[in-house]
Each structure stands twice: as C-alpha cells, then as structure tokens.
Design a protein around this motif. Structure first.
Motif, PDB file in Angstrom:
ATOM      1  N   ARG A 173      62.732 -11.912  19.849  1.00  0.00           N
ATOM      2  CA  ARG A 173      63.442 -11.866  18.556  1.00  0.00           C
ATOM      3  C   ARG A 173      64.928 -11.997  18.800  1.00  0.00           C
ATOM      4  NH1 ARG A 173      60.668  -8.689  13.891  1.00  0.00           N
ATOM      5  NH2 ARG A 173      58.580  -8.587  14.750  1.00  0.00           N
ATOM      6  N   VAL A 174      65.540 -12.921  18.120  1.00  0.00           N
ATOM      7  CA  VAL A 174      66.981 -13.124  18.298  1.00  0.00           C
ATOM      8  C   VAL A 174      67.723 -12.561  17.092  1.00  0.00           C
ATOM      9  CG1 VAL A 174      68.801 -14.817  18.763  1.00  0.00           C
ATOM     10  CG2 VAL A 174      66.467 -15.266  19.543  1.00  0.00           C
ATOM     11  N   LEU A 175      68.688 -11.678  17.350  1.00  0.00           N
ATOM     12  CA  LEU A 175      69.539 -11.123  16.288  1.00  0.00           C
ATOM     13  C   LEU A 175      70.973 -11.489  16.628  1.00  0.00           C
ATOM     14  CD1 LEU A 175      68.075  -7.495  16.265  1.00  0.00           C
ATOM     15  CD2 LEU A 175      67.539  -9.309  14.631  1.00  0.00           C
ATOM     16  N   LYS A 176      71.674 -12.074  15.687  1.00  0.00           N
ATOM     17  CA  LYS A 176      73.019 -12.578  16.000  1.00  0.00           C
ATOM     18  C   LYS A 176      74.057 -11.866  15.119  1.00  0.00           C
ATOM     19  CE  LYS A 176      71.487 -16.700  14.945  1.00  0.00           C
ATOM     20  NZ  LYS A 176      71.012 -18.104  14.886  1.00  0.00           N
ATOM     21  N   PHE A 177      75.102 -11.395  15.761  1.00  0.00           N
ATOM     22  CA  PHE A 177      76.121 -10.638  15.034  1.00  0.00           C
ATOM     23  C   PHE A 177      77.488 -11.259  15.229  1.00  0.00           C
ATOM     24  CE2 PHE A 177      72.668  -7.802  16.093  1.00  0.00           C
ATOM     25  CZ  PHE A 177      72.452  -7.122  14.901  1.00  0.00           C
ATOM     26  N   PHE A 178      78.158 -11.469  14.122  1.00  0.00           N
ATOM     27  CA  PHE A 178      79.561 -11.897  14.173  1.00  0.00           C
ATOM     28  C   PHE A 178      80.394 -10.706  13.718  1.00  0.00           C
ATOM     29  CE2 PHE A 178      82.961 -14.183  11.478  1.00  0.00           C
ATOM     30  CZ  PHE A 178      83.889 -14.143  12.504  1.00  0.00           C
ATOM     31  N   PHE A 179      81.164 -10.152  14.637  1.00  0.00           N
ATOM     32  CA  PHE A 179      82.066  -9.045  14.303  1.00  0.00           C
ATOM     33  C   PHE A 179      83.295  -9.659  13.646  1.00  0.00           C
ATOM     34  CE2 PHE A 179      80.692  -5.124  16.690  1.00  0.00           C
ATOM     35  CZ  PHE A 179      79.462  -5.623  17.058  1.00  0.00           C
ATOM     36  N   ASN A 180      83.341  -9.508  12.347  1.00  0.00           N
ATOM     37  CA  ASN A 180      84.370 -10.201  11.567  1.00  0.00           C
ATOM     38  C   ASN A 180      85.612  -9.315  11.418  1.00  0.00           C
ATOM     39  OD1 ASN A 180      85.535 -12.067   9.831  1.00  0.00           O
ATOM     40  ND2 ASN A 180      84.336 -11.413   8.039  1.00  0.00           N
ATOM     41  N   ILE A 181      86.640  -9.567  12.238  1.00  0.00           N
ATOM     42  CA  ILE A 181      87.888  -8.791  12.091  1.00  0.00           C
ATOM     43  C   ILE A 181      88.976  -9.688  11.488  1.00  0.00           C
ATOM     44  CG2 ILE A 181      87.512  -7.082  13.932  1.00  0.00           C
ATOM     45  CD1 ILE A 181      89.592  -8.763  15.600  1.00  0.00           C
TER      46      ILE A 181
END
Ligand code: AMP
Ligand code: MG
Length: 294
Positions: A173-181
């Motif tokens: 399972r691929v989970l992708k996170f963009f930490f948006n600062i």
C-alpha cells in the motif's frame, strides 16, 4: 477528524493556491490534538505488532516537502510508537554516480518494504518530477537522445502511476504525503537553524538559495499530485506550518490504513497446537521422549 478535503485519489483536482498551510479551523484545540496523537501512536504500536506477525501486506509511506517541511521530525515522532524491527526508513539524497547510471526508480525499488513492514521514503522517485523538473536535470544526464524530449515528465507521471498500481496489486500500500508549508514558515525555520547553535548543522546554503524557485516548485508539486493521485496510491496534502498538526495528521492516516488492513495474528493450526502442547510438556518435565510421541 474530517480530513477528506486533503486526500487526493484522482476524483478531484488539487489547486495549491486553495490550500492553506495552517488549517486554522482544525487546529483550535491543540491539547485535544496532542492527546489524539498520543492515542494514535499507541493504537499504531498495537496494530503494527499484528501487521508484522501477519506478514502479508506492506505499507510504503512517501514523504515529500520543501526543505524544513518537517519530514524528519514527523518520522521521529510517528515511529516512536512502533517496533523498529518492523520499519525501514530511507533518505533519498542527490543521486550518486552509481544511481545515475540506472533508471530513476532503481534505487527506490531496492528499498521497498517486505511484507509485514512499514517502509518510509524520506523523499522518493517523486524528486525526479520535482527538483528534476524545476531544474530540467534530465538534460545533463546520460540518457539517450530519444529519451530527452519535453515529454519526459508526462512519461514519468505515467510510469509512476503504473509502478504504484503494480505495488498495490502485489500487496504494497502506497501512502503519499506532501507536507505543505508556506514560504514564510520555511524562512522562520531556516532562521532558527541559524540562531540555534545545535541546529546549525541542518542548514545548507543550497536549500536557502533554492527559495528563489519556490513558485516553480509549487507548480511542480501541483502537477505531480494531480497526475499521480489514484485510489490505490492517494496523496495527502498536509497543512504543515504547525508541526504538531502535521504529525497528528500523519498518525491519523496511518491508523486509518491499519484499521482498513485489520491485521490479525496468524491462526494456530491443529498441528501447531499439538506441538505447543508438547513443548509445554517438555519444558515442564524436561523429558526428551515427549517429542517421540505420535
Ligand atoms: P535533504 O533531504 O535535505 O538532506 O536533501 C536531499 C537533497 O537531495 C534535496 O535537495 C533533494 O532535492 C535532493 N535530491 C533527492 N533526490 C534527488 C534526485 N532524484 N535528483 C536530484 N536531487 C535529488
Ligand atoms: Mg535539505
């Protein structure tokens, strides 16, 4: 907490300008969020034990952000609740000459998690459509001319989507996170790295210089997220100006994913039950003949 707005699975468009980095309405009760974060870590620890024992699925967490986006701290925090034997973290840096002599997925494929494990990619093959796009790095790479057309990024989005489908179909399972600062928050964090002696080592002049390409990066993120959001490998755009909220968000999605997987300890077969009984008898009586019994 309702985080659907921040989840992208291909059913809606992501417009970065519409996404605030502070999530004011969600962060009014810091105490409650910190408590829930702790609770999530405990749940994660319990479920990871079963996940590891079951050994059928793997989870791949991909973390992407501008510099000082909070990826490292989030890894430290969220993983503090799990058994380190079941986790594998990989930091992807500027590719080495060996890595550059291969296709761009090669170094990531080598680090995919095995069944029962959680793999964390601190940066990933997405760098090849982010920094790689902003600076058109392919032009200076040893690729055949036929591969060096302007279509290269569209081709890569497609390759990535196909690759992630392959992973899903093979139990990862691929989970992708963009930490948006925000750009201002990055400046604050860089200043802290300058002002606090123990943080000096974290500051790199190239990261600071990269700020002038901020808008290009935002465009590259927006496009990459839109082109690679799917039901089998969704993107989560985390409002990341508040570190404690970003960490909570990550823990919330991980717990949700574990709930979805619902891992169970392997069931004990009749044969195994018999062996366990014999082991107990042997340990109690120290009688070597016990294992000879049918
Ligand atoms: P850090 O994660 O801050 O230690 O920095 C790693 C650096 O490596 C970042 O500046 C990334 O943009 C860069 N990097 C990672 N992957 C690639 C890649 N495939 N091509 C070029 N630069 C990369
Ligand atoms: Mg850096």
């Amino acid at each position: 907490m309702k985080l659907d707005k921040y989840r992208f699975d291909g059913t809606k468009k992501f417009k970065i300008s519409e996404f605030d980095t502070k999530a004011k309405s969600l962060t009014t009760d810091k105490e409650m969020i910190l408590e829930n974060s702790e609770l999530n870590l405990r749940k994660l620890g319990i479920m990871q034990d079963r996940f590891y024992a079951q050994g059928t699925e793997a989870i791949l967490i991909i973390l992407q952000a501008m510099d000082a986006g909070g990826k490292d701290g989030a890894i430290k925090h969220v993983m503090s609740g799990v058994n380190p034997q079941g986790v594998q973290v990989t930091n992807f840096k500027v590719p080495s000459s060996e890595e550059l002599a291969h296709d761009y997925l090669w170094r990531c494929i080598k680090r995919l998690p095995e069944r029962g494990k959680i793999g964390i990619f601190n940066r990933s093959y997405y760098e090849d459509v982010l920094v790689g796009k902003v600076h058109e790095l392919y032009k200076g790479q040893n690729l055949p001319e036929r591969c060096k057309s302007s279509k290269i990024f569209d081709e890569r989005y497609e390759q990535i989507t196909n690759f992630e489908k392959y992973l899903w179909q093979n139990g990862i399972r691929v989970l992708k996170f963009f930490f948006n600062i925000s750009k201002e928050e990055q400046k604050k964090r860089f200043m802290k790295r300058i002002d606090e002696k123990n943080k000096n080592w974290k500051l790199s002049d190239s990261d600071v210089k990269e700020r002038k390409f901020w808008n290009d990066y935002m465009k590259a993120y927006e496009t990459a997220i839109n082109k690679t959001s799917t039901s089998y490998a969704p993107w989560y755009v985390i409002p990341a100006d508040k570190k404690w909220f970003a960490r909570f968000f990550l823990s919330e999605i991980l717990v949700g994913t574990m709930n979805d997987i619902d891992p169970k300890y392997p069931t004990v077969t009749k044969e195994k039950e018999k062996l366990i009984g014999q082991c107990k008898e042997y340990l109690v009586n120290e009688d070597d003949k016990i294992f000879d019994k049918k």
